[in-house]
Design a protein around this motif. Structure first.
Motif: not given
Length: 59
Positions: A32-33, A36-40, A44
């Motif tokens: 999910t992160f 949504h672009g919260a992590i690369t 990941h």
């Protein structure tokens, strides 16, 4: 889902089954992160590798 039912199902699980469920939840959170672009992708991949090793899951 009924919380009481969920707790009964969880309490009847083995330690390994509980760990596997936790692994799947953590994997879903990382996915999910990423979505949504919260992590690369690199973050990941590193986190998935570390999680897999620490939880003793097969890659």
């Amino acid at each position: 889902m009924d919380i009481k039912t969920e707790n009964q199902e969880y309490s009847s699980m083995t330690f390994a089954e509980k760990n596997h469920c936790l692994y799947l939840k953590q994997k879903a959170m990382l996915d999910t992160f990423l979505a949504h672009g919260a992590i690369t992708q690199a973050e990941h991949d590193k986190s998935m590798h570390d999680l897999t090793v620490k939880m003793g899951e097969a890659e």
